[in-house]
Design an enzyme around this catalytic site. Structure first.
Site, PDB file in Angstrom:
ATOM      1  N   ASP A 237      26.851 -95.537   8.252  1.00  0.00           N
ATOM      2  CA  ASP A 237      27.013 -94.394   7.352  1.00  0.00           C
ATOM      3  C   ASP A 237      28.009 -94.713   6.236  1.00  0.00           C
ATOM      4  O   ASP A 237      29.062 -95.313   6.494  1.00  0.00           O
ATOM      5  CB  ASP A 237      27.535 -93.220   8.203  1.00  0.00           C
ATOM      6  N   GLU A 310      27.675-112.382  18.632  1.00  0.00           N
ATOM      7  CA  GLU A 310      28.142-112.678  19.998  1.00  0.00           C
ATOM      8  C   GLU A 310      27.083-112.273  21.028  1.00  0.00           C
ATOM      9  O   GLU A 310      27.154-112.679  22.187  1.00  0.00           O
ATOM     10  CB  GLU A 310      29.420-111.867  20.315  1.00  0.00           C
TER      11      GLU A 310
HETATM   12  C1  NOJ Z   1      25.580 -89.797   4.960  1.00  0.00           C
HETATM   13  C2  NOJ Z   1      24.808 -89.053   6.004  1.00  0.00           C
HETATM   14  O1  NOJ Z   1      23.472 -89.459   5.944  1.00  0.00           O
HETATM   15  C3  NOJ Z   1      24.995 -87.599   5.713  1.00  0.00           C
HETATM   16  O2  NOJ Z   1      24.130 -86.791   6.458  1.00  0.00           O
HETATM   17  C4  NOJ Z   1      26.430 -87.253   5.966  1.00  0.00           C
HETATM   18  O3  NOJ Z   1      26.662 -85.899   5.615  1.00  0.00           O
HETATM   19  C5  NOJ Z   1      27.360 -88.126   5.137  1.00  0.00           C
HETATM   20  N1  NOJ Z   1      26.978 -89.504   5.145  1.00  0.00           N
HETATM   21  C6  NOJ Z   1      28.772 -88.045   5.646  1.00  0.00           C
HETATM   22  O4  NOJ Z   1      28.869 -88.686   6.884  1.00  0.00           O
END
Ligand code: NOJ
Length: 604
Positions: A237, A310
């Site tokens: 993310d 790893e």
């Molecule tokens: C990207 C994620 O896909 C989204 O749903 C989220 O709100 C933001 N990052 C923050 O984590």
């Protein structure tokens, strides 16, 4: 600067001219070296996929119960959006414990059962990793709040004194992606205002400081925790946000073309240039500013690459990085970093043949340079579903959700284009990502009332942006069941539109021409023909066309008609698959007519 024009009108062309491959954009190989290079990966958003316990929120046993559906679709892998312990202020992207399952979704045993069930069906499993920020309920943040300014506990996050008299102004002018300031001020135990902390997203999602060795060590350990359980990879993310520019400088916030975008010369691969259009496939989808795409992030991914190395087997990392141009995004997938990055330039390209050719060519050019596969994606849990996006008056527009009072998408046109876009995508070499429900052709829910909305972006913009709830509505499995079969009680955490009855899985299953059967057929053909690891060459006949995108991949020709008039193909072309009805009865009509907004796969 030259523009390639067909020497003859395509509908006058002979069959051989029609299928003559021109410029090679991407060379294929006999097989994919690692599974993820050509994988079709299906995103499960657990809270909206299937509900086993009847509380109206999807869960891991619900996913396990639908593995048969996923196997019959023919996907290679699942990506599970977060199911970790979380107060759910951003639907689980606010993680309080990275090593446990939230009771809403089940238990670690449920996770193990899902993983084993998927593996038994030959489906790999990727989990989501959220390293940019934790929840404010994470033990580290609790420790930071209890500790003094300048303490080691605060050093794991980005705490700063405010500016101006009394430190009353935020440390800089950054804004949260969800709206409003990116800083929140603490109140000290004695009631006086204290330091500020940074949150690029909601105030309940404090950003970590990735220059801190403990943060680095913790996440390497979290990776090992899930790798040891047997996961096949991680979707990372906000992969472009972990490291911020030194000194956290103010940023004026103007969205500018990313430095280096477009060099002002013709695209040598396609010869296809429109005045003023960027050559590199950029669409403006890249996040800008000192909080994104800093060089320091790459060190983190080099370290993680080694952690994955790893382990036995091919494990992978996929970057969620809203970075443009594609050549800049390709830095995330250099041989010692991540393995894939989502191609948001492709997702955000409108329904425009020239723009699609540009982004496809730019994607291969950038990724081939570093030896990484391209990825393709049209929908996910953060964007308006592609059948609705492509049904908007301007399909190049990317709204942050759609309100009932906004101009509404044309549902029929949108679905026709979405099916065509999907076939265009699935015919291309590389790895493709599908978002749950797109195999049913689900539209966005555009009429959610304010009182049911849950996306923090809706609240932080004070209702100016609808946000992402409309693409997160619980799936319809059975047209006649309460809650369209989402769970045993009919409860659903967001209301479903009445139109979901038409899209339910059970009314499409086995029905020729349904979107579900189209996806099944496309994935089966893609596999049988080896399209995922094939090559891509434009067909000369349409290299400069404003309405048609046409390419060859191995023994298959893919032709998408984005125009308003049918494209007439000469006799002798065998249609393998089409996104909509085409006239193929050669006894009546020796020609094949590909209607507007339709893609065909041809044997040629
Ligand atoms: C990207 C994620 O896909 C989204 O749903 C989220 O709100 C933001 N990052 C923050 O984590």
């Amino acid at each position: 600067m030259t523009t390639t024009q067909p020497t003859r009108r395509p509908d006058d062309a002979t069959r051989d001219e029609l299928v003559a491959a021109g410029a090679v954009v991407h060379a294929g190989s006999d097989s994919a070296r690692e599974w993820w290079r050509d994988a079709v990966i299906y995103q499960v958003y657990p809270r909206s996929f299937a509900d086993a316990d009847g509380d109206g929120i999807g869960d891991l046993p619900g996913v396990t119960s639908k593995l048969g559906h996923l196997a019959s679709l023919g996907i290679d892998a699942l990506w599970l959006s977060p199911f970790y312990r979380s107060p759910q202020r951003d639907a689980g992207y606010d993680v309080a414990d990275y090593r446990d399952v939230d009771p809403l979704f089940g238990t670690l045993d449920d996770f193990d059962e899902l993983l084993a069930g998927a593996h038994a069906r030959g489906i790999r499993v990727i989990v989501d990793l959220v390293p940019n920020h934790t929840s404010d309920q994470h033990v580290w943040f609790a420790e930071a709040l209890a500790a003094a300014p300048g303490s080691p506990a605060r050093a794991r996050y980005v705490f700063r004194d405010g500016r101006g008299p009394g430190g009353d102004e935020p440390p800089n002018n950054w804004q949260s992606i969800f709206g409003g300031p990116a800083w929140t001020r603490l109140t000290d135990p004695d009631g006086t205002p204290g330091q500020w902390y940074l949150h690029l997203f909601d105030s309940t999602q404090p950003d970590l400081d990735w220059t801190h060795p403990e943060v680095r060590a913790e996440f390497a350990d979290v990776l090992r925790f899930w790798l040891d359980r047997g996961v096949d990879g991680f979707r990372v993310d906000v992969a472009h946000g972990l490291v911020k520019a030194d000194g956290l400088p103010d940023w004026d916030g103007h969205v500018e073309m990313v430095a280096g975008a477009g060099d002002g010369t013709a695209d040598e691969t396609t010869g296809d240039v429109e005045p003023g259009a960027p050559e590199d496939g950029s669409t403006g989808a890249g996040n800008q500013g000192p909080m994104f795409d800093q060089d320091g992030v790459h060190e983190v991914y080099r370290e993680w690459h080694q952690v994955l190395d790893e382990c036995d087997g091919d494990r992978c990392l996929v970057a969620e990085a809203w970075v443009e141009p594609l050549s800049r995004l390709a830095r995330y997938v250099r041989p010692d970093e991540m393995h894939q990055a989502f191609n948001f330039s492709f997702l955000t390209t409108g329904w425009d043949a020239a723009a699609l050719r540009r982004v496809v060519a730019a994607s291969y050019r950038a990724n081939d340079e570093v030896g990484a596969p391209t990825t393709w994606v049209l929908s996910n849990h953060d964007v308006v579903r592609h059948p609705s996006r492509l049904g908007l008056a301007d399909p190049g527009v990317r709204p942050n959700g759609v309100f009932a009072t906004d101009p509404q998408p044309d549902e029929e046109l949108g679905l026709r284009r979405a099916r065509a876009a999907t076939l265009l995508m699935l015919g291309m070499p590389g790895s493709a990502y599908l978002y749950q429900g797109e195999e049913l052709g689900l539209p966005e829910h555009t009429a959610l009332p304010a009182e049911v909305r849950q996306d923090p972006a809706f609240f932080r913009t004070e209702g100016a942006e609808a946000g992402r709830d409309g693409c997160r509505v619980p799936l319809p499995w059975a047209a006649d069941a309460p809650g369209y079969g989402f769970g045993p009680t009919g409860e659903t955490w967001l209301p479903q539109p009445a139109s979901f009855a038409r899209y339910a899985a059970d009314v499409q299953d086995g029905v020729a021409g349904s979107t579900l059967e189209l996806y099944r057929a496309a994935l089966a053909t893609r596999r049988a023909e080896g399209l995922g690891h094939g090559g891509l060459a434009w067909l000369d006949a349409w290299a400069g066309s404003a309405d048609v995108v046409a390419y060859r991949n191995r023994d298959v020709v893919v032709l998408a008609n984005l125009g308003t008039e049918p494209v007439v193909l000469p006799a002798g072309t065998e249609v393998l698959l089409s996104s909509g009805p085409v006239a193929t009865d050669r006894s009546a009509d020796p020609q094949v007519r590909v209607p507007a907004d339709t893609t065909v796969w041809l044997r040629a």
